[in-house]
Design a protein around this motif. Sequence first.
Motif, PDB file in Angstrom:
ATOM      1  N   ARG A 260     -28.023  -1.993  11.673  1.00 31.80           N
ATOM      2  CA  ARG A 260     -26.815  -1.590  12.411  1.00 31.80           C
ATOM      3  C   ARG A 260     -26.320  -0.221  11.947  1.00 31.80           C
ATOM      4  O   ARG A 260     -25.982   0.630  12.782  1.00 31.80           O
ATOM      5  CB  ARG A 260     -25.716  -2.633  12.222  1.00 31.80           C
ATOM      6  N   VAL A 261     -26.259  -0.005  10.625  1.00 33.22           N
ATOM      7  CA  VAL A 261     -25.717   1.278  10.163  1.00 33.22           C
ATOM      8  C   VAL A 261     -26.678   2.425  10.491  1.00 33.22           C
ATOM      9  O   VAL A 261     -26.233   3.548  10.766  1.00 33.22           O
ATOM     10  CB  VAL A 261     -25.400   1.262   8.645  1.00 33.22           C
ATOM     11  N   GLU A 262     -27.990   2.154  10.472  1.00 27.76           N
ATOM     12  CA  GLU A 262     -28.945   3.197  10.858  1.00 27.76           C
ATOM     13  C   GLU A 262     -28.756   3.579  12.327  1.00 27.76           C
ATOM     14  O   GLU A 262     -28.758   4.757  12.685  1.00 27.76           O
ATOM     15  CB  GLU A 262     -30.379   2.726  10.619  1.00 27.76           C
ATOM     16  N   ALA A 263     -28.584   2.562  13.184  1.00 28.12           N
ATOM     17  CA  ALA A 263     -28.372   2.835  14.605  1.00 28.12           C
ATOM     18  C   ALA A 263     -27.043   3.547  14.832  1.00 28.12           C
ATOM     19  O   ALA A 263     -26.938   4.484  15.634  1.00 28.12           O
ATOM     20  CB  ALA A 263     -28.421   1.526  15.396  1.00 28.12           C
ATOM     21  N   ALA A 264     -26.005   3.113  14.102  1.00 31.47           N
ATOM     22  CA  ALA A 264     -24.692   3.734  14.249  1.00 31.47           C
ATOM     23  C   ALA A 264     -24.725   5.181  13.777  1.00 31.47           C
ATOM     24  O   ALA A 264     -24.138   6.068  14.416  1.00 31.47           O
ATOM     25  CB  ALA A 264     -23.655   2.941  13.457  1.00 31.47           C
ATOM     26  N   ARG A 265     -25.411   5.433  12.688  1.00 29.26           N
ATOM     27  CA  ARG A 265     -25.502   6.818  12.187  1.00 29.26           C
ATOM     28  C   ARG A 265     -26.184   7.722  13.217  1.00 29.26           C
ATOM     29  O   ARG A 265     -25.758   8.848  13.449  1.00 29.26           O
ATOM     30  CB  ARG A 265     -26.264   6.846  10.870  1.00 29.26           C
ATOM     31  N   HIS A 273     -19.726   9.898  21.269  1.00 26.90           N
ATOM     32  CA  HIS A 273     -18.997   8.629  21.387  1.00 26.90           C
ATOM     33  C   HIS A 273     -17.986   8.490  20.251  1.00 26.90           C
ATOM     34  O   HIS A 273     -18.200   8.986  19.139  1.00 26.90           O
ATOM     35  CB  HIS A 273     -19.965   7.451  21.352  1.00 26.90           C
ATOM     36  N   SER A 274     -16.916   7.785  20.522  1.00 21.24           N
ATOM     37  CA  SER A 274     -15.903   7.527  19.495  1.00 21.24           C
ATOM     38  C   SER A 274     -16.445   6.543  18.467  1.00 21.24           C
ATOM     39  O   SER A 274     -17.395   5.789  18.731  1.00 21.24           O
ATOM     40  CB  SER A 274     -14.631   6.962  20.132  1.00 21.24           C
ATOM     41  N   ILE A 275     -15.814   6.524  17.299  1.00 18.63           N
ATOM     42  CA  ILE A 275     -16.211   5.580  16.247  1.00 18.63           C
ATOM     43  C   ILE A 275     -16.041   4.144  16.737  1.00 18.63           C
ATOM     44  O   ILE A 275     -16.885   3.277  16.484  1.00 18.63           O
ATOM     45  CB  ILE A 275     -15.386   5.817  14.970  1.00 18.63           C
ATOM     46  N   ASP A 276     -14.963   3.880  17.476  1.00 15.74           N
ATOM     47  CA  ASP A 276     -14.733   2.523  18.002  1.00 15.74           C
ATOM     48  C   ASP A 276     -15.859   2.099  18.939  1.00 15.74           C
ATOM     49  O   ASP A 276     -16.359   0.963  18.856  1.00 15.74           O
ATOM     50  CB  ASP A 276     -13.395   2.465  18.754  1.00 15.74           C
ATOM     51  N   ALA A 277     -16.266   3.004  19.828  1.00 16.63           N
ATOM     52  CA  ALA A 277     -17.323   2.670  20.787  1.00 16.63           C
ATOM     53  C   ALA A 277     -18.651   2.442  20.072  1.00 16.63           C
ATOM     54  O   ALA A 277     -19.413   1.525  20.417  1.00 16.63           O
ATOM     55  CB  ALA A 277     -17.461   3.793  21.815  1.00 16.63           C
ATOM     56  N   SER A 285     -18.018  -5.892  14.435  1.00 12.38           N
ATOM     57  CA  SER A 285     -16.895  -6.504  15.152  1.00 12.38           C
ATOM     58  C   SER A 285     -15.710  -5.555  15.269  1.00 12.38           C
ATOM     59  O   SER A 285     -14.912  -5.666  16.198  1.00 12.38           O
ATOM     60  CB  SER A 285     -16.458  -7.792  14.432  1.00 12.38           C
ATOM     61  N   ASP A 286     -15.595  -4.607  14.327  1.00 13.32           N
ATOM     62  CA  ASP A 286     -14.508  -3.632  14.390  1.00 13.32           C
ATOM     63  C   ASP A 286     -14.881  -2.416  13.542  1.00 13.32           C
ATOM     64  O   ASP A 286     -15.777  -2.487  12.696  1.00 13.32           O
ATOM     65  CB  ASP A 286     -13.181  -4.243  13.921  1.00 13.32           C
ATOM     66  N   PRO A 287     -14.201  -1.280  13.733  1.00 15.28           N
ATOM     67  CA  PRO A 287     -14.531  -0.056  12.993  1.00 15.28           C
ATOM     68  C   PRO A 287     -14.395  -0.204  11.481  1.00 15.28           C
ATOM     69  O   PRO A 287     -15.128   0.426  10.727  1.00 15.28           O
ATOM     70  CB  PRO A 287     -13.534   0.974  13.538  1.00 15.28           C
ATOM     71  N   GLU A 288     -13.454  -1.037  11.022  1.00 14.47           N
ATOM     72  CA  GLU A 288     -13.272  -1.211   9.581  1.00 14.47           C
ATOM     73  C   GLU A 288     -14.495  -1.876   8.946  1.00 14.47           C
ATOM     74  O   GLU A 288     -14.927  -1.499   7.853  1.00 14.47           O
ATOM     75  CB  GLU A 288     -12.007  -2.036   9.305  1.00 14.47           C
ATOM     76  N   ARG A 289     -15.044  -2.855   9.646  1.00 12.77           N
ATOM     77  CA  ARG A 289     -16.256  -3.487   9.132  1.00 12.77           C
ATOM     78  C   ARG A 289     -17.397  -2.474   9.068  1.00 12.77           C
ATOM     79  O   ARG A 289     -18.184  -2.458   8.115  1.00 12.77           O
ATOM     80  CB  ARG A 289     -16.641  -4.669  10.028  1.00 12.77           C
ATOM     81  N   MET A 290     -17.505  -1.616  10.078  1.00 16.98           N
ATOM     82  CA  MET A 290     -18.535  -0.586  10.058  1.00 16.98           C
ATOM     83  C   MET A 290     -18.290   0.402   8.921  1.00 16.98           C
ATOM     84  O   MET A 290     -19.231   0.843   8.251  1.00 16.98           O
ATOM     85  CB  MET A 290     -18.582   0.155  11.395  1.00 16.98           C
ATOM     86  N   ARG A 291     -17.041   0.754   8.681  1.00 16.89           N
ATOM     87  CA  ARG A 291     -16.722   1.690   7.593  1.00 16.89           C
ATOM     88  C   ARG A 291     -17.184   1.127   6.247  1.00 16.89           C
ATOM     89  O   ARG A 291     -17.792   1.840   5.439  1.00 16.89           O
ATOM     90  CB  ARG A 291     -15.220   1.963   7.557  1.00 16.89           C
ATOM     91  N   ARG A 292     -16.914  -0.157   6.000  1.00 17.57           N
ATOM     92  CA  ARG A 292     -17.327  -0.767   4.728  1.00 17.57           C
ATOM     93  C   ARG A 292     -18.841  -0.792   4.606  1.00 17.57           C
ATOM     94  O   ARG A 292     -19.399  -0.563   3.522  1.00 17.57           O
ATOM     95  CB  ARG A 292     -16.745  -2.180   4.603  1.00 17.57           C
TER      96      ARG A 292
END
Length: 316
Positions: A260-265, A273-277, A285-292
């Motif tokens: 997930r983080v590789e795809a998000a990066r 795209h926005s961080i939320d999108a 599930s939410d941007p905070e989970r992605m941030r961690r």
Amino acid sequence: MKRIGILLPPDFQVLHLMAGTVYELANSLAGEDCYAVSLLSEHGGVVASSSGTGVLTQACARVDYDTLLVAGQTVPTTPSAPGLLAILRRAGVEARRVASMCTGAFLLAEAGLLDGKRVTTHWALARELQRSYPRARVEEDRIVINEGRIWTSAGMTACVDLCLALVESDHGAALARSIAHRMVVHYRRSGGQSQFSALLALEPKSDRIQRALDYAKRHLRKPLSLDELAEAAHLSTRQFSRTFRIETGQSPARAIEVLRVEAARAMIEGSNHSIDAIARETGFSDPERMRRAFLRTFGQPPQAIKRAAREQAAPA
């Protein structure tokens, strides 16, 4: 004009010759001879690289270089030649800076130049460096570390990051950024070495586990339960979980987070795209989970990586 010596041990990693390109471009883009580069070895003559290609060198008869760069070897060999270690010890006193590329840190450590210093090397050999030289303070997830007159860098192509940092220290960020644009490399890589080593650890040994990973990559937006992944692998949930950990060294949950983080990066660096999108698209599930998750994997939050990508895209 600063004199740069690149010291090549036997069977040096051939990629480290890229360091010379950074200084070549520094001279070209600055419009003057900022650097003079010499390829050096203990005795001079032709030195064989890791690829078998021979490189003509000068004998390192003097060490009062502005900067002495030490190339690494794909597999560090110890003990090193006493003459080579003597050159490094003298350079530690007479050169303005001594820097190692990748496993060149093993040579600096063997010469006693890394005692008490924060250092880095290739992620795959960082713990071996720490075990072999406990007086060094090895940080295995860093790209470049500067400890006064001693500089060290991470694996293989990080020799370019090191030389860009050295040029920036000498002549400022504008010239270093221009060189990076000309070489089509990152001016400053965000994150550490874990961004390159994380997915390598997921290489499975069986087609079944690979099938589950392929399924996960195609469906990252879904919750991806353990039962669903086991079904994709045609294994029972219990057998899948045990086999997955044996083959990859990670739990399925951690492996999916890495995907997930590789795809998000990739989306952060390659889209607007926005961080939320992006969090939604990659299954967080939410941007905070992605941030961690980004902090665990890259050592930086998504916003910092987005800023770095914008800086890289900006004109030199």
